[in-house]
Design an enzyme around this catalytic site. Sequence first.
Site, PDB file in Angstrom:
ATOM      1  N   ASP A  67      34.104 -16.913 -40.867  1.00 36.07           N
ATOM      2  CA  ASP A  67      32.880 -17.629 -40.494  1.00 36.07           C
ATOM      3  C   ASP A  67      32.804 -17.814 -38.977  1.00 36.07           C
ATOM      4  O   ASP A  67      31.861 -18.400 -38.455  1.00 36.07           O
ATOM      5  CB  ASP A  67      32.738 -18.953 -41.259  1.00 36.07           C
ATOM      6  CG  ASP A  67      33.892 -19.912 -41.029  1.00 36.07           C
ATOM      7  OD1 ASP A  67      34.811 -19.585 -40.246  1.00 36.07           O
ATOM      8  OD2 ASP A  67      33.870 -21.003 -41.624  1.00 36.07           O
ATOM      9  N   SER A  68      33.782 -17.260 -38.270  1.00 39.74           N
ATOM     10  CA  SER A  68      33.707 -17.194 -36.800  1.00 39.74           C
ATOM     11  C   SER A  68      32.495 -16.376 -36.368  1.00 39.74           C
ATOM     12  O   SER A  68      32.082 -16.429 -35.213  1.00 39.74           O
ATOM     13  CB  SER A  68      34.979 -16.563 -36.227  1.00 39.74           C
ATOM     14  OG  SER A  68      35.249 -15.318 -36.850  1.00 39.74           O
ATOM     15  N   LYS A  97      38.934 -17.265 -48.549  1.00 35.88           N
ATOM     16  CA  LYS A  97      39.717 -18.191 -47.709  1.00 35.88           C
ATOM     17  C   LYS A  97      39.006 -19.530 -47.626  1.00 35.88           C
ATOM     18  O   LYS A  97      37.792 -19.571 -47.392  1.00 35.88           O
ATOM     19  CB  LYS A  97      39.935 -17.607 -46.311  1.00 35.88           C
ATOM     20  CG  LYS A  97      40.688 -18.586 -45.391  1.00 35.88           C
ATOM     21  CD  LYS A  97      41.291 -17.909 -44.171  1.00 35.88           C
ATOM     22  CE  LYS A  97      40.326 -17.636 -43.047  1.00 35.88           C
ATOM     23  NZ  LYS A  97      39.659 -18.823 -42.482  1.00 35.88           N
ATOM     24  N   GLU A 101      39.354 -23.598 -45.971  1.00 36.18           N
ATOM     25  CA  GLU A 101      40.021 -24.405 -44.943  1.00 36.18           C
ATOM     26  C   GLU A 101      40.449 -25.760 -45.492  1.00 36.18           C
ATOM     27  O   GLU A 101      39.643 -26.453 -46.118  1.00 36.18           O
ATOM     28  CB  GLU A 101      39.072 -24.633 -43.759  1.00 36.18           C
ATOM     29  CG  GLU A 101      38.947 -23.435 -42.862  1.00 36.18           C
ATOM     30  CD  GLU A 101      38.080 -23.703 -41.635  1.00 36.18           C
ATOM     31  OE1 GLU A 101      37.883 -24.884 -41.258  1.00 36.18           O
ATOM     32  OE2 GLU A 101      37.592 -22.725 -41.062  1.00 36.18           O
ATOM     33  N   GLU A 159      46.458 -21.962 -37.865  1.00 36.69           N
ATOM     34  CA  GLU A 159      45.699 -21.804 -36.615  1.00 36.69           C
ATOM     35  C   GLU A 159      46.105 -22.840 -35.570  1.00 36.69           C
ATOM     36  O   GLU A 159      46.115 -24.040 -35.841  1.00 36.69           O
ATOM     37  CB  GLU A 159      44.183 -21.886 -36.901  1.00 36.69           C
ATOM     38  CG  GLU A 159      43.347 -21.711 -35.630  1.00 36.69           C
ATOM     39  CD  GLU A 159      41.883 -21.393 -35.872  1.00 36.69           C
ATOM     40  OE1 GLU A 159      41.483 -21.182 -37.026  1.00 36.69           O
ATOM     41  OE2 GLU A 159      41.137 -21.350 -34.867  1.00 36.69           O
TER      42      GLU A 159
HETATM   43  O1  KIV Z   1      36.644 -17.406 -39.050  1.00 36.96           O
HETATM   44  C1  KIV Z   1      37.592 -16.682 -38.704  1.00 36.96           C
HETATM   45  O2  KIV Z   1      37.411 -15.618 -38.095  1.00 36.96           O
HETATM   46  C2  KIV Z   1      38.946 -17.128 -39.051  1.00 36.96           C
HETATM   47  C3  KIV Z   1      40.121 -16.412 -38.486  1.00 36.96           C
HETATM   48  C4  KIV Z   1      40.096 -16.160 -37.077  1.00 36.96           C
HETATM   49  C5  KIV Z   1      41.395 -16.931 -38.970  1.00 36.96           C
HETATM   50  O3  KIV Z   1      39.074 -18.051 -39.783  1.00 36.96           O
END
Ligand code: KIV
Length: 258
Positions: free
Chosen positions: A42-43, A110, A112, A177
């Site tokens: 989600d980056s 994934k 968090e 992280e």
């Molecule tokens: O959102 C993302 O890209 C991430 C990674 C950099 C671990 O969570």
Amino acid sequence: MIKKIKKILKKKNKSKIVCLTAYSKNIAEILDRYCDIILVGDSLSSVLYGMKSTREVSLEMMILHAKSVRQGISKSTFVVDMPYKSYRNKIEAYKNAKKVMKETKCDALKLEGGMKIFPIVKHLVEKNIPIMGHIGLLPQSERGKFRYKGKSKIERKNIFKDAISLEKAGVFSIVIECVETSLAKLISKSIKVPTIGIGASEECDGQILVTDDLIGLTTNPPKFVKKYLNIKVLINKTISKYRQDVINRKFPTKKNLY
Ligand code: KIV
């Protein structure tokens, strides 16, 4: 358990796990040759859309990018981030997780958080959805400036507990992280599932970075990034050449005509 997940688990204490992010098919196709895990993170909020926070990303955005990335992947384990407010309780999490898995054909999701999301992670794993954890700095819950984790005793204790709790819930790996080196080492030595570091030292079982940071597409990436390429220079040179060719009538040539 699916083959691709088993493959990641087996790497613990054997060989390092190579992971990167991708938001589109073309990049995924390149990464697939070199990576064990490709993550649609989600980056993409800040990296692609210029958003202030990952909290602005919707489930639909993640699905759309993941569908594109899916087309570029054949061998890597394909993981998709569950966005903010898409897994607040077991029912919501399962409904959305099923939707992402079905529409994107990813191998895993994934989430968090640690202890707080233990029941949700456990529930998804029990429903046969492979989950990658994410502890330490949590961009979806962070307020204010990002800073590394593991400075105070209490913070270290809680991050350690987060890792133990995710392992108990059944995750197949955990992203750590921005965590102080000795804590990342302690966690990696204490749990059986692989740890994937981002700003968490070489003590982790694998490493992940945002691909756009590594190739120099972003400005001011965090300290933990190693910039392997300044792709902006190459793009600038190329586009400038194209501009000159158009202006000087060097493009298109006979070869490009019908
Ligand atoms: O959102 C993302 O890209 C991430 C990674 C950099 C671990 O969570």
